[in-house]
Design a protein around this motif. Structure first.
Motif, mmCIF file in Angstrom:
data_model
loop_
_atom_site.group_PDB
_atom_site.id
_atom_site.type_symbol
_atom_site.label_atom_id
_atom_site.label_comp_id
_atom_site.label_asym_id
_atom_site.label_seq_id
_atom_site.Cartn_x
_atom_site.Cartn_y
_atom_site.Cartn_z
ATOM 1 N N GLN A 191 48.884 51.274 36.716
ATOM 2 C CA GLN A 191 48.589 52.337 35.756
ATOM 3 C C GLN A 191 49.556 53.521 35.860
ATOM 4 O O GLN A 191 49.330 54.554 35.232
ATOM 5 C CB GLN A 191 47.143 52.850 35.913
ATOM 6 N N GLN A 234 37.651 42.768 22.991
ATOM 7 C CA GLN A 234 38.883 43.402 23.469
ATOM 8 C C GLN A 234 38.789 43.705 24.967
ATOM 9 O O GLN A 234 39.733 43.471 25.726
ATOM 10 C CB GLN A 234 39.148 44.697 22.700
ATOM 11 N N LYS A 235 37.635 44.218 25.376
ATOM 12 C CA LYS A 235 37.424 44.490 26.797
ATOM 13 C C LYS A 235 37.494 43.204 27.615
ATOM 14 O O LYS A 235 38.026 43.187 28.735
ATOM 15 C CB LYS A 235 36.073 45.180 27.007
ATOM 16 N N GLU A 238 41.058 42.295 28.117
ATOM 17 C CA GLU A 238 41.680 43.134 29.147
ATOM 18 C C GLU A 238 41.287 42.651 30.543
ATOM 19 O O GLU A 238 42.117 42.619 31.455
ATOM 20 C CB GLU A 238 41.268 44.585 28.942
ATOM 21 N N ALA A 241 43.178 39.507 31.320
ATOM 22 C CA ALA A 241 44.564 39.802 31.684
ATOM 23 C C ALA A 241 44.657 40.238 33.141
ATOM 24 O O ALA A 241 45.575 39.841 33.866
ATOM 25 C CB ALA A 241 45.143 40.870 30.762
ATOM 26 N N GLU A 242 43.708 41.065 33.574
ATOM 27 C CA GLU A 242 43.691 41.500 34.970
ATOM 28 C C GLU A 242 43.450 40.315 35.902
ATOM 29 O O GLU A 242 44.061 40.209 36.971
ATOM 30 C CB GLU A 242 42.607 42.566 35.174
ATOM 31 N N VAL A 269 50.044 43.824 26.782
ATOM 32 C CA VAL A 269 48.778 43.860 26.063
ATOM 33 C C VAL A 269 48.660 45.221 25.402
ATOM 34 O O VAL A 269 48.563 46.239 26.087
ATOM 35 C CB VAL A 269 47.575 43.627 27.015
ATOM 36 N N SER A 271 47.479 47.414 21.433
ATOM 37 C CA SER A 271 46.830 47.353 20.124
ATOM 38 C C SER A 271 47.828 47.627 19.013
ATOM 39 O O SER A 271 48.724 48.463 19.155
ATOM 40 C CB SER A 271 45.696 48.385 20.059
ATOM 41 N N TYR A 283 51.070 49.784 27.328
ATOM 42 C CA TYR A 283 51.393 48.408 27.678
ATOM 43 C C TYR A 283 51.529 48.308 29.168
ATOM 44 O O TYR A 283 51.799 49.278 29.840
ATOM 45 C CB TYR A 283 52.658 47.905 26.961
ATOM 46 N N ASP A 284 51.338 47.121 29.651
ATOM 47 C CA ASP A 284 51.374 46.884 31.101
ATOM 48 C C ASP A 284 52.342 45.757 31.351
ATOM 49 O O ASP A 284 52.194 44.683 30.788
ATOM 50 C CB ASP A 284 49.970 46.506 31.586
#
Length: 305
Positions: A191, A234-235, A238, A241-242, A269, A271, A283-284
């Motif tokens: 982050q 969406q959550k 996420e 992805a983690e 990832v 929007s 983005y990550d």
């Protein structure tokens, strides 16, 4: 925590023991490998420590002696025992349980480089060279490294990269004189949104573009997937992805075979619709060495190698 070396920087107990002994002898010249054997209660077996570092099995009795000689307490002692079980476990279930224990005990299971270290993240190839050192034997002559690294990097820049990592104590020479990583993995702080890290991520995006346009035979698996979902889904995406990133880290960390290749993953990832016009999309990007698993619902753009 040990004065000489941080046990949580390791997942292989043999590498930890070798590094600990070397660092402690640098501070205490009498703490040789022979002296380590003496303190283990083996005055007539001078080769035992070397044998363990090279692969000899450690018994339950001897693991307790190692813990006492090093002075490990609490979670550090538990972590050391888990490392041994991870290495010596006779079944996959035992090794998996040991690895899970290591992850629970180690709150930061990666060698974290300070995101303010602009020099390191100022150039994409530093982290790539770091990973390549596990695969190739590199000493002072970097010509072979320059010939193999993709995209190409000049020998001058590669020399500077090695000097930087040496200064940061990320690499050291092994007994043969080759530069090798001192940590098991490398990652940025999750982050982090500093300008320096964003610049590094932009460079990684450019790498993907070059790989996409390359006509070489290097391994490539480029995928895009655009979709519309509810906020609840969406959550879930996420979280998935983690989990994917955690799974890749697990695979990389648990890989006990000799590294042979270096791979690069960029995971993005974000929007396509802004909820607040004042906020930019996040983005990550994950830059880690791994083998990317293909998903059945993905759209393949390029596949090579």
């Amino acid at each position: 925590m040990s004065t000489f070396v941080n046990i949580y920087d390791f997942t292989r107990f043999r590498k930890y023991l070798a590094e600990y002994q070397e660092r402690r002898q640098a501070a205490e010249p009498t703490f040789s490998r022979t002296e380590f054997c003496n303190l283990l209660g083996l005055p007539n077996t001078r080769s035992y420590f070397n044998d363990v570092v090279q692969g000899k099995r450690v018994t339950d009795n001897m693991r307790e002696r190692f813990i006492n000689v090093i002075g490990l307490k609490g979670n550090e002692a538990k972590y050391f025992e888990a490392m041994i079980d991870f290495d010596q476990g006779k079944t996959a279930q035992v090794r998996e349980a040991a690895f899970d224990a290591m992850m629970r005990l180690n709150k930061t299971p990666q060698a974290i480089v300070d995101p303010d270290s602009y020099e390191f993240f100022g150039n994409w190839y530093n982290s790539t060279v770091y990973a390549i050192l596990e695969v190739m034997d590199v000493a002072d002559d970097v010509s072979e490294l320059a010939a193999k690294i993709f995209p190409p990097v000049s020998e001058k820049k590669l020399q500077a990269s090695l000097e930087l990592m040496k200064k940061m104590s990320l690499i050291r020479r092994d007994e043969r004189g080759f530069w090798k990583p001192t940590k098991d993995s490398l990652a940025t702080v999750q982050q982090s949104k500093s300008q320096m890290v964003l610049q590094f991520q932009k460079q990684c995006l450019e790498l993907s573009k070059q790989a996409l346009e390359s006509a070489g035979k290097e391994s490539r698996d480029m995928t895009t997937f655009t979709f519309s979902v509810s906020k609840k889904a969406q959550k879930q995406v996420e979280v998935a992805a983690e989990k994917f990133k955690a799974q890749i880290r697990h695979i990389v960390t648990a890989d006990s075979e000799k590294p042979e290749i270096v791979e690069h993953i960029n995971l993005h990832v974000f929007s396509n619709i802004r909820e607040d016009a004042s906020k930019a999309s996040d983005y990550d990007t994950a830059a880690i060495s791994a083998n990317q698993k293909r998903r059945p619902f993905e759209k393949d753009l390029v596949q090579g190698g």
